[in-house]
Motif scaffolding. Sequence first.
Motif, mmCIF file in Angstrom:
data_model
loop_
_atom_site.group_PDB
_atom_site.id
_atom_site.type_symbol
_atom_site.label_atom_id
_atom_site.label_comp_id
_atom_site.label_asym_id
_atom_site.label_seq_id
_atom_site.Cartn_x
_atom_site.Cartn_y
_atom_site.Cartn_z
ATOM 1 N N UNK A 69 -1.711 14.993 -9.551
ATOM 2 C CA UNK A 69 -1.980 15.415 -8.288
ATOM 3 C C UNK A 69 -1.988 14.316 -7.288
ATOM 4 N N UNK A 70 -3.101 13.579 -7.627
ATOM 5 C CA UNK A 70 -3.397 12.212 -6.822
ATOM 6 C C UNK A 70 -2.171 11.488 -6.829
ATOM 7 N N UNK A 71 -1.522 11.299 -7.814
ATOM 8 C CA UNK A 71 -0.049 10.374 -7.745
ATOM 9 C C UNK A 71 0.954 11.182 -6.854
ATOM 10 N N UNK A 72 1.125 12.446 -6.868
ATOM 11 C CA UNK A 72 1.971 13.086 -5.701
ATOM 12 C C UNK A 72 1.368 12.784 -4.172
ATOM 13 N N UNK A 73 -0.039 12.914 -4.214
ATOM 14 C CA UNK A 73 -0.551 12.567 -2.800
ATOM 15 C C UNK A 73 0.005 11.015 -2.329
ATOM 16 N N UNK A 74 0.167 10.132 -3.574
ATOM 17 C CA UNK A 74 0.107 8.880 -2.970
ATOM 18 C C UNK A 74 1.803 8.896 -2.692
ATOM 19 N N UNK A 75 2.733 9.632 -3.358
ATOM 20 C CA UNK A 75 4.039 9.767 -2.771
ATOM 21 C C UNK A 75 4.239 10.151 -1.728
ATOM 22 N N UNK A 77 2.106 10.246 0.751
ATOM 23 C CA UNK A 77 1.877 9.397 1.818
ATOM 24 C C UNK A 77 2.679 8.293 1.973
ATOM 25 N N UNK A 78 3.422 7.849 1.026
ATOM 26 C CA UNK A 78 4.395 6.854 0.895
ATOM 27 C C UNK A 78 5.751 7.168 1.802
ATOM 28 N N UNK A 79 6.169 8.402 1.594
ATOM 29 C CA UNK A 79 7.085 9.112 2.299
ATOM 30 C C UNK A 79 6.755 9.378 3.976
ATOM 31 N N UNK A 80 5.510 9.472 4.349
ATOM 32 C CA UNK A 80 5.155 9.791 5.399
ATOM 33 C C UNK A 80 4.905 8.369 6.271
ATOM 34 N N UNK A 127 6.711 9.584 -10.469
ATOM 35 C CA UNK A 127 5.499 9.738 -9.864
ATOM 36 C C UNK A 127 4.746 8.299 -9.988
ATOM 37 N N UNK A 128 5.066 7.692 -11.220
ATOM 38 C CA UNK A 128 4.577 6.287 -11.215
ATOM 39 C C UNK A 128 5.225 5.400 -10.401
ATOM 40 N N UNK A 129 6.620 5.609 -10.110
ATOM 41 C CA UNK A 129 7.400 4.627 -9.179
ATOM 42 C C UNK A 129 6.843 4.688 -7.782
ATOM 43 N N UNK A 130 6.690 5.944 -7.442
ATOM 44 C CA UNK A 130 6.002 6.167 -6.008
ATOM 45 C C UNK A 130 4.756 5.654 -5.639
ATOM 46 N N UNK A 131 3.978 5.659 -6.803
ATOM 47 C CA UNK A 131 2.639 5.041 -6.536
ATOM 48 C C UNK A 131 3.124 3.390 -6.376
ATOM 49 N N UNK A 132 3.758 2.901 -7.065
ATOM 50 C CA UNK A 132 4.196 1.614 -6.946
ATOM 51 C C UNK A 132 4.621 1.163 -5.605
#
Length: 460
Positions: A69-75, A77-80, A127-132
Motif C-alpha cells: 500500500x505504501x509503495x502504491x502511495x509512492x507511485x 505521488x510520482x504520477x502527481x 510497484x518497485x519501479x515506481x518507487x525508484x
Amino acid sequence: MNAAWQKLTLRNGAPQSWILSSYLHRLVGLLASWQQGSLLMRWSEGLATTVAAILFFLAPFVSTTLIGILMMACGAFWVLLTLSDEGRPGITPMHLAVFVYLAIAVLATALSPVKIAALDGLIILTLNIVVFLLLARVLRSPTLRSTLITVYLMTTAIVSTMGMRQWFFGADALATWVDVDSNLAGTTRVYSSLGNPNLLAGYLIAACMLSAAAVFAWKRWLPKALAVVLVLLNSACLVLTFSRGGWIGYVGGGFVFLLLLVHWFSKYLPRLWRRLAIPFVLGVSAAFVVAAVVAVDPLRDRVLSIFAGREDSSNNFRLNVWAAVREMIAAHPILGIGPGNEAFNQIYPRFQRTGFTALSAYSVILEVLVETGIIGFMAFLWLLTITLSLGWRRIQEMRQAGDREGFWLLGALASMMGMLTHGLVDTVWYRPQISTLWWLMLAIVASYYLFPSRSERDSQ
C-alpha cells in the motif's frame, strides 16, 4: 572502442530531444496550472520524501500488504508530481534501461505459460519501479537524500538492536536454519523483526555500507561517532545471522567500499603510496577476515561449511534447486516464465528433484534468467552497466571537487555490489524489505545524474 562504450552506456545522455517530442511527454505538466495555485504542492517533494521515509521505516516491522500500500502511495505521488511538473522530464539513461527491462517483463508476462501468476509478479515489479521513479526524482536534493538515508539508518539501528538482544537472551528458531548434524546445531541465528536470518542479513548489507559512508558524509564529530556505532552494530548483527550468503555479500560490498574510499583519498597521498594503497588495504582486510575465521570457532565452522559440497544440507538443497532451475531456463530460454515467485511456484514442480521444494531459484542471476529469459537478463546487465558507469563517472567528478555528497554514492554502489554478491547464492529480492532497498540504491545513483544543458540537448 570508446565511442562504442559511450553508446552502450548512453554516456552522452538520454535522448532528451526524443523524450521531449514523444506523446507520453505531452502528459508532463498537464496539471501545472493547478500546482501553481496549490499550497500543498509547494511542499510536494518534501511530502513525497515523507511517504518514502514512512515506507522504509515501517518495512522491517509490518506485513507485505501494508508495504504494498505504501509503495502504491509512492507511485501515486510520482504520477502527481509528473503531471504537475513544469520542468524537464528528468529521464536519465538508467530510466531508459529500467523501462526496457519493464517492457520485457510485460512481454514475458503476456507469453507466460502461467499468465495470471506472472501478472501478480509484474504488478510487484511495477510497484518497485515506481518507487525508484519517485526516489530518483526527489533524491536529487542533497537535503532530502540525506534525510531519507538517515531514516533508513536509524531504522536499522532498531532492527540490529533487536537482533543483538536475541543473541544475548536467546531466540526460538522459526525454521531449520542450521544442519542438525553440524557443530552449529545449537547456535542462535538472529533474525530480529524480519523472521529469517538470511533475510535480515540481506537487509543489513546496505545498512553497513551506508553507515560506513555516513562516517565521512556527516559533518560534525557527534554524528560521525554515531555512524561508527551504527557500522559496528549493524556489522555485528549481520555476522550473528550466520548467513553465509550474507557474509559473502558483506565482504564483497565491504571490499568495493574500501576500494572506492582508497581511490577517493588517494589524491592526497604521495605517488608511491597511491600505487600501494589499494593492495595494502585489500591485504590487511583479507588478513583480518582470515584471522577472524581462524580465531572464532562458530565462524570457522560456518565458513568451512561453504566448501562442504553436498555434505552440508543447505548446499545440497541449493545444488538440487539450481539443477532444476537450469532445466526451467532451458525449457523457456528466450523470455522465461514471467516475473514473480508465484509464477515460479507453479512451474518449478514440473522440474524439481524429489524432496526439494523451493520458493525461488536461490540465485538472483538464475531468477532473472528464469523469469525474463536471455533477453531480460541482457537488459538487466545493461542496466547494471549504465548504473556502474554513471556512478564511477560521478565519483571521479565529485572527488575532484571534494564534494562530501559523493560518499553516499560510494555507499550506494558498495551496497549494490554487496547485494548482488549475496544474490549469487540466495534470492531474498522477492521480499519487499530487500527489493525496495535495491531500487533505493539505484535511485541514489540516478539522483546524481547531471542533465545536459539546453544547448547540449539541441546538439544531440
